[in-house]
Scaffold this active site. Structure first.
Site, PDB file in Angstrom:
ATOM      1  N   GLY A  28      40.801  38.226  41.317  1.00  0.00           N
ATOM      2  CA  GLY A  28      41.447  39.534  41.306  1.00  0.00           C
ATOM      3  C   GLY A  28      42.870  39.443  41.796  1.00  0.00           C
ATOM      4  O   GLY A  28      43.199  38.626  42.655  1.00  0.00           O
ATOM      5  N   ARG A  91      39.476  35.210  35.383  1.00  0.00           N
ATOM      6  CA  ARG A  91      38.254  34.537  35.827  1.00  0.00           C
ATOM      7  C   ARG A  91      37.823  33.582  34.711  1.00  0.00           C
ATOM      8  O   ARG A  91      37.879  33.921  33.531  1.00  0.00           O
ATOM      9  CB  ARG A  91      37.167  35.558  36.126  1.00  0.00           C
ATOM     10  N   CYS A  92      37.418  32.388  35.081  1.00  0.00           N
ATOM     11  CA  CYS A  92      37.166  31.345  34.082  1.00  0.00           C
ATOM     12  C   CYS A  92      35.764  30.772  34.249  1.00  0.00           C
ATOM     13  O   CYS A  92      35.487  30.018  35.193  1.00  0.00           O
ATOM     14  CB  CYS A  92      38.224  30.243  34.225  1.00  0.00           C
ATOM     15  N   ASP A 169      40.585  42.775  50.226  1.00  0.00           N
ATOM     16  CA  ASP A 169      39.457  43.121  51.094  1.00  0.00           C
ATOM     17  C   ASP A 169      39.589  42.593  52.518  1.00  0.00           C
ATOM     18  O   ASP A 169      38.870  43.018  53.409  1.00  0.00           O
ATOM     19  CB  ASP A 169      38.143  42.581  50.510  1.00  0.00           C
TER      20      ASP A 169
END
Length: 613
Positions: A28, A91-92, A169
């Site tokens: 992210g 994202r992979c 976060d």
């Protein structure tokens, strides 16, 4: 056993010709990632390494080709104030497989890359560590498949990785604050502040969901900063019967003439039975039990967007009774009250000072309440000023900041805004320095950048005024760039307090009141309070991230009373970094442990100066 200094090892490995480093952002996105990318690129170039962008995170590393491109000094210009990540993040799934990591290793070896800077969250850094552990085995497989020469295994035998945690976060161990958390708090507070006006108008209850599946930091700190009525986080499931207690609290607040209620919920909040506590569940509860008009707002990806903040923001709570709140004047007042104890018994009471000044010039504390808000104001204003010149060619802005004789705002604000120079009292300068700065900026303007930024602390030099510097730059830059000047003035003191200041102020004030309460008990004798010891008159300051009570009488030796600044200031160590990022050739200690280390200012003593004259 002492831990190895990974940052020092990483940069020592980079030093010298032929070394290559690649930087990628993964998972992210988070505000501040671009600032990290910029710093990695320019620091890599500074130590003589070849630097590559890996676009689209691990996916770009696996795919190779145009996704891995060489970076230049100019390629990271004008990105400091941009949110998200300009080199992309994805994202992979393929990188999670052995075959995907084998492709990635091949693409790196083809370009001679054995140093990797990964900016991302827990999954990204875990993947990077696995990649490092498999590296030698992957090279062996590439040799077996005939994709690389056998001598490449020895030449590229070690993969060095540095991870920078980018996650709003704030959910990663080993760091107090992750990249993006501070800016996410900005977005949350902006939304809450806006919602509070409409909620107050209609006497509504708002239930806000913020991000944090496993970490309640954003929910807890934003609740503290905006004065929420109730907060629910995953780390502290509420006790059974919390529903009734919450409704009683909301009802009591309404009875006390409060026209609105704010409930903040982390997305991962649960009860003691591991049952999710959702915003809809809370809304239905409030409507059913209290009949309040209740609305739900889920902030979602709004928290990831926007311009990154200068530091962090959170408000100062007021302290009552014998706590003095203020800047250098409050410090002087406390010393006078302490001295007057010998004459007046009325002053023999516990006294504590909470530092609050935008100048950040109070001895005994690395930070003061208000300084972060002022920094954000300076950074935002500088961003807007530079943006105003986007339609013009080659312009330099001369900006004057507040601070008295303290250069904190100019220095740290300059670092945050990407300044080319920052003139301060603590670091003396003369006409030769000014001329060198003009020539350096002129050369940069000819070859790369279109906009320059120069900051000057208001009392940096009585002769080299803002007008003088403006006229000097205008004259010497004639034909290459034009100049504009701006005195920020009291706009640095206005506006809503930042989340960092709200949080810092709340915590430091609460700690001060606890200390006051304790001292009142300790000094109560024969029906009255009598406190006349040195340790009953203190300044509560932040020293290397810890809140420490210090007797004010002991701080006198650390203070330059003539110029109203501490004799030693930690942030002076940041100034070489600002120069490096502005393309100056200077030295920088990369082995710094990362703690706030104090540096003695190098201005000659007044007595030495008078002898020299």
């Amino acid at each position: 056993m002492a831990q190895p200094d990974t940052k020092k090892i990483f940069f020592e490995n980079l030093s010298g010709a032929g070394k290559a480093i690649a930087v990628l952002t993964s998972g992210g996105d988070a505000q501040g990632m671009n600032a990290a990318v910029r710093a990695v690129v320019r620091m890599g170039l500074y130590v003589g390494a070849k630097v590559y962008f890996i676009h689209e995170g691990y996916q770009g590393m696996v795919d190779g080709g145009e996704n891995i491109r060489e970076a230049t000094w100019e390629s990271v210009s004008s990105m400091l104030q941009v949110g998200g990540t300009v080199i992309g993040s994805a994202r992979c799934k393929e990188f999670r497989t052995h075959e995907g990591r084998l492709k990635a290793a091949h693409n790196l070896v083809q370009r001679g890359i054995t140093n990797l800077c990964v900016i991302g969250g827990d999954g990204s850094l875990t993947g990077a560590n696995l990649f490092r552990e498999e590296w030698s085995g992957l090279l062996g497989e590439l040799v077996d498949q005939g994709l690389i020469e056998a001598d490449a295994v020895q030449k590229y035998s070690a993969l060095h990785i540095v991870g920078m945690v980018g996650s709003i976060d704030n959910d990663f161990c080993g760091t107090d604050m992750t990249i993006g958390t501070d800016s996410a708090l900005h977005r949350i507070i902006e939304v809450v502040d806006a919602i509070m006006t409409t909620a107050q108008s209609h006497q509504r209850t708002f239930v806000l969901e913020v991000m944090g599946r496993h970490c309640g930091y954003l929910a807890l700190v934003s609740a503290l900063a905006c004065g929420a009525d109730w907060v629910l986080i995953p780390e502290m499931p509420p006790e059974d019967g919390w529903e009734e207690k919450m409704c009683q609290k909301l009802s009591a607040n309404r009875a006390g003439m409060k026209r609105l209620n704010i409930i903040i919920v982390a997305e991962g909040a649960i009860d003691r039975n591991n049952k999710p506590i959702t915003t809809e569940c809370i809304k239905n509860l409030v409507v059913k039990c209290l009949g309040f008009d209740t609305r739900v707002t889920i902030l979602g990806h709004v928290q990831r967007g926007g311009t990154p903040s200068a530091f962090d923001r959170i408000l100062a709570s007021h302290v009552w009774v014998w706590a003095v709140i203020g800047g250098f004047e409050a410090f002087l007042s406390l010393l006078e009250l302490l001295t007057a104890r010998g004459k007046y018994d009325e002053f023999c009471v516990p006294m504590v000072m909470v530092p609050a000044t935008v100048s950040n010039n109070v001895p005994g504390s690395d930070l003061s309440i208000g300084a972060d808000t002022a920094l954000n104001a300076i950074t935002t204003t500088c961003d807007r000023i530079k943006q105003s010149a986007s339609g013009t060619k080659r312009r330099v802005f001369i900006i004057e900041t507040m601070g008295g004789y303290c250069g904190y705002l100019a220095s740290v604000g300059g670092l945050a805004a990407g300044a080319d120079a920052a003139y301060i009292y603590e670091e003396p300068f003369d006409i030769r320095d000014l001329q060198a700065n003009v020539e350096h900026l002129t050369e940069k303007m000819k070859t790369s950048i279109q906009r320059g930024l120069v900051l000057r602390n208001e009392n940096s030099n009585e002769n080299y005024t803002t007008d003088f510097i403006y006229q000097l730059y205008s004259e010497e830059g004639r034909g290459v760039f034009d100049c504009r000047k701006n005195v920020l003035g009291h706009m640095q003191q206005g506006g809503a307090p930042s989340p960092f200041d709200r949080n810092f102020g709340t915590k430091i004030s609460a700690k001060a009141m606890q200390w006051i309460s304790k001292k009142l008990v300790e000094t109560f004798r024969q029906g009255r309070v009598f406190a006349n010891t040195e340790d009953s008159c203190c300044l509560l300051g932040m020293r290397r991230r810890a809140l420490v009570f210090q007797p004010v009488v002991q701080l006198k030796e650390e203070t330059d009373f003539v110029h109203r600044i501490p004799k030693e200031q930690w942030w002076l160590k940041l100034r070489p970094l600002m120069k490096i990022l502005a393309k100056y050739k200077t030295s920088y200690d990369v082995s710094d442990s990362g703690q706030l280390e104090h540096v003695v200012r190098n201005r000659p003593k007044e007595s030495d100066a008078s002898v020299a004259m």
